[in-house]
Write a protein that holds these residues in place. Sequence first.
Motif, short mmCIF file in Angstrom:
data_model
loop_
_atom_site.label_atom_id
_atom_site.label_comp_id
_atom_site.label_asym_id
_atom_site.label_seq_id
_atom_site.Cartn_x
_atom_site.Cartn_y
_atom_site.Cartn_z
N ASN A 143 8.11 -6.72 1.95
CA ASN A 143 6.89 -6.63 1.15
C ASN A 143 6.13 -5.37 1.53
O ASN A 143 6.19 -4.91 2.67
CB ASN A 143 6.00 -7.85 1.42
CG ASN A 143 6.70 -9.15 1.10
OD1 ASN A 143 6.86 -9.50 -0.06
ND2 ASN A 143 7.13 -9.87 2.13
N ASN A 144 5.39 -4.81 0.58
CA ASN A 144 4.61 -3.60 0.85
C ASN A 144 3.13 -3.85 0.58
O ASN A 144 2.76 -4.29 -0.50
CB ASN A 144 5.11 -2.44 0.01
CG ASN A 144 6.48 -1.97 0.44
OD1 ASN A 144 7.48 -2.26 -0.20
ND2 ASN A 144 6.54 -1.26 1.56
N LEU A 145 2.32 -3.56 1.59
CA LEU A 145 0.88 -3.69 1.51
C LEU A 145 0.29 -2.30 1.32
O LEU A 145 0.53 -1.41 2.14
CB LEU A 145 0.35 -4.34 2.79
CG LEU A 145 -1.09 -4.85 2.81
CD1 LEU A 145 -1.26 -6.02 1.84
CD2 LEU A 145 -1.47 -5.29 4.22
N ALA A 146 -0.47 -2.10 0.25
CA ALA A 146 -1.03 -0.78 -0.04
C ALA A 146 -2.03 -0.37 1.04
O ALA A 146 -2.74 -1.20 1.61
CB ALA A 146 -1.70 -0.79 -1.41
N ILE A 147 -2.09 0.91 1.30
CA ILE A 147 -3.01 1.46 2.30
C ILE A 147 -4.45 1.30 1.83
O ILE A 147 -4.73 1.32 0.62
CB ILE A 147 -2.69 2.94 2.58
CG1 ILE A 147 -3.43 3.42 3.83
CG2 ILE A 147 -2.99 3.80 1.36
CD1 ILE A 147 -2.95 4.81 4.28
N SER A 148 -5.36 1.11 2.76
CA SER A 148 -6.78 1.01 2.41
C SER A 148 -7.28 2.33 1.83
O SER A 148 -6.88 3.42 2.25
CB SER A 148 -7.60 0.66 3.66
OG SER A 148 -8.99 0.77 3.40
N THR A 149 -8.19 2.21 0.87
CA THR A 149 -8.84 3.39 0.29
C THR A 149 -10.27 3.54 0.83
O THR A 149 -11.00 4.41 0.38
CB THR A 149 -8.88 3.27 -1.24
OG1 THR A 149 -9.50 2.02 -1.60
CG2 THR A 149 -7.48 3.30 -1.82
N GLY A 150 -10.65 2.69 1.79
CA GLY A 150 -11.96 2.78 2.40
C GLY A 150 -13.03 2.03 1.61
O GLY A 150 -12.78 1.50 0.52
N GLY A 151 -14.22 1.95 2.20
CA GLY A 151 -15.29 1.19 1.56
C GLY A 151 -15.02 -0.30 1.66
O GLY A 151 -14.36 -0.77 2.59
N ASN A 152 -15.53 -1.04 0.70
CA ASN A 152 -15.29 -2.48 0.65
C ASN A 152 -14.01 -2.73 -0.15
O ASN A 152 -13.96 -2.43 -1.35
CB ASN A 152 -16.47 -3.22 0.02
CG ASN A 152 -17.70 -3.15 0.90
OD1 ASN A 152 -17.61 -3.11 2.12
ND2 ASN A 152 -18.87 -3.12 0.27
N ILE A 153 -13.00 -3.28 0.50
CA ILE A 153 -11.70 -3.45 -0.14
C ILE A 153 -11.44 -4.90 -0.52
O ILE A 153 -11.92 -5.83 0.12
CB ILE A 153 -10.56 -2.94 0.77
CG1 ILE A 153 -10.52 -3.74 2.09
CG2 ILE A 153 -10.71 -1.44 1.03
CD1 ILE A 153 -9.29 -3.44 2.94
N SER A 154 -10.66 -5.08 -1.58
CA SER A 154 -10.27 -6.41 -2.05
C SER A 154 -8.95 -6.83 -1.42
O SER A 154 -8.22 -6.01 -0.85
CB SER A 154 -10.14 -6.41 -3.58
OG SER A 154 -11.36 -6.08 -4.19
#
Length: 221
Positions: A143-154
């Motif tokens: 499985n692949n988890l997308a990298i955080s884009t910062g701020g408040n993430i879902s």
Amino acid sequence: MKIKTKTNLLIISIATLAFGITSQAAMVVGVSATATTWYDALHEPSYMVDGSGLTGVGFTATHSEAENAANMWHAGEGAGIDGAAPITDNQFVTFNLGGTYDLSTVSIWQMNQTANFGRGVNQFDILYSVDGGSTYLSSSLNNNLAISTGGNISAQNFSLVQTGVTHVRFEIDSAHSANVNEYVGLSEVMFDGTLVPEPSSSLLFGSMALFSLAYRRRLVR
């Protein structure tokens, strides 16, 4: 006729109540977490399941960004001893659901550390146990988890359709940094599922239904 009708309704009501206990999927509460390693007391695996860092409630909540990875788990050299970054693909996290559940999905909030988004989990496998954590079976691999884009993430949602589950494990294959050794981590994890009642509960409702049926037969003789 009225007595017969009332007893029939009682049996139907009991059966409906017994079914209703296991028919409503919802967020699994009371989950505990362990990990191969964690950096220190401020980054223990318990932070993945305590709701800290979340704004909002449930699966639609968002997780805040933090410079020091506050309210997140991340790996370390050992069990809370700080130290050097561990081997990334030796890390895994295990979740004790606190009961037996029929699961449908798992929601994961990526590690959201300012300037260190690359520490977030990239590829991982989802395993599950139906015997109290003694053995684990594969639910989905790579499985692949997308990298955080910062701020408040879902949260990012993954299918986890398995029955009779007591524990879930994530085996981490890589971080987004692609470093062999990394302080890999996650922010929060939630499970969507239905509690499977204890056998004693099923027996109780079954006994009540049989008693009602026997009582009805006596009245209509």
